[in-house]
Every structure is written in structure tokens, then in C-alpha cells.
Scaffold this motif. Structure first.
Motif, short mmCIF file in Angstrom:
data_model
loop_
_atom_site.label_atom_id
_atom_site.label_comp_id
_atom_site.label_asym_id
_atom_site.label_seq_id
_atom_site.Cartn_x
_atom_site.Cartn_y
_atom_site.Cartn_z
N GLU A 21 0.83 -1.21 0.00
CA GLU A 21 0.00 0.00 0.00
C GLU A 21 0.86 1.26 0.00
O GLU A 21 0.59 2.21 -0.73
N ALA A 22 1.92 1.28 0.81
CA ALA A 22 2.82 2.43 0.85
C ALA A 22 3.54 2.61 -0.48
O ALA A 22 3.67 3.74 -0.98
N GLN A 25 1.04 4.02 -3.03
CA GLN A 25 0.78 5.44 -2.77
C GLN A 25 1.94 6.30 -3.27
O GLN A 25 1.73 7.33 -3.91
N GLN A 26 3.17 5.88 -3.03
CA GLN A 26 4.34 6.61 -3.50
C GLN A 26 4.38 6.63 -5.03
O GLN A 26 4.65 7.65 -5.64
N GLU A 28 1.86 6.34 -7.12
CA GLU A 28 0.79 7.22 -7.61
C GLU A 28 1.19 8.68 -7.51
O GLU A 28 0.95 9.46 -8.43
N GLN A 29 1.82 9.07 -6.40
CA GLN A 29 2.27 10.45 -6.25
C GLN A 29 3.31 10.81 -7.30
O GLN A 29 3.26 11.89 -7.89
#
Length: 146
Positions: A21-22, A25-26, A28-29
């Protein structure tokens, strides 16, 4: 891992999930800020697309477009757009493919496999690193027929 007590296996699974998940998220950013610029094969059109494939800029280096017919200019614009979309798709695949692999081997991993062709469709078709796009090829066929 099967030899571990159930509590340890559950904890490891949750830790693995949080790590994925982390990483997602990274990724995607990072991809949210991505832009790709590509030139048509004839070098007369340069086009930039944003992270979601939206057209953000179009330029005509050297003003060579002024001597082109409408059909030729259209084909060059489509060629540059297709090249930019293909490069954007490749970059997305490069980022997310390893993330899918982070969960491989676990229960349900096959459900997480990404079908890149289904996701990007035609953006991945017809473009080679140093080749001519399908749009330019069709244009040459049209011109030859006239």
C-alpha cells in the motif's frame, strides 16, 4: 512460512500488505506529476501529454507543418500523440509491474495480475522505438494510392 504459527503468518501478511500500500501510494504520487513529450516520426510535431493522457502542449518545430496538407498534419499529430501515449503507458507499467510482483506467490496473487493490454489498449500497439507508427504508415499508403 507455512511452518510459522497462524498469528505470525497473519502479522507477516498484514506487514506485506502495508508495504505494498505504501509503495502504491508513492508510485501514484510520482506518476501524478509525470508528463511525456514525443515527436512525430517526421519531426514536424511535438506533443506533450500529462499523467492521465491529457494533451498539455503541442508545438511545430521548424514550422515544417506549413508545407503539409491537412491530412499530413493530422497524421503527424496523431503519430506524436500515439507515441506520447505509448511512452506514458510504458512508464506506468515500469512503476506498477514490480508492485504487483510484491504480492506474487501469496493467496489470491493471480487476481492481482495486471493485464496491461486491457488497461492501455491501443496505446501499446503500432509503435517501435525507432519505427514508423501505424498512422504514418496508413498516410503513406493513402498518398501512394493517389
Amino acid at each position: 512460512m507455512e511452518n510459522l504459527p497462524i498469528d505470525d503468518r497473519v502479522k507477516k501478511a498484514w506487514d506485506d500488505l502495508r508495504a505494498v500500500e505504501a509503495a502504491v501510494q508513492q508510485a501514484e504520487q510520482n506518476l501524478h506529476r509525470t508528463t511525456v513529450t514525443a515527436q512525430s516520426a517526421d519531426k514536424k510535431v511535438e506533443l506533450t501529454v500529462g499523467a492521465q493522457g491529457e494533451l498539455t502542449a503541442i508545438e511545430f518545430p521548424g514550422n515544417g507543418h506549413r508545407a503539409m496538407s491537412g491530412a499530413e498534419l493530422s497524421a503527424s499529430v496523431l503519430d506524436a500523440a500515439g507515441r506520447a501515449r505509448a511512452e506514458l503507458a510504458r512508464q506506468v507499467m515500469e512503476v506498477f509491474d514490480p508492485l504487483a510482483g510484491m504480492l506474487s506467490g501469496g493467496p489470491g496473487a493471480e487476481a492481482l495480475a495486471v493485464d496491461w493490454n486491457k488497461l492501455f489498449g491501443s496505446a501499446l500497439e503500432g509503435f517501435e522505438e525507432q519505427g514508423e507508427s501505424a498512422a504514418m504508415s496508413r498516410l503513406r499508403d493513402e498518398i501512394a494510392e493517389e
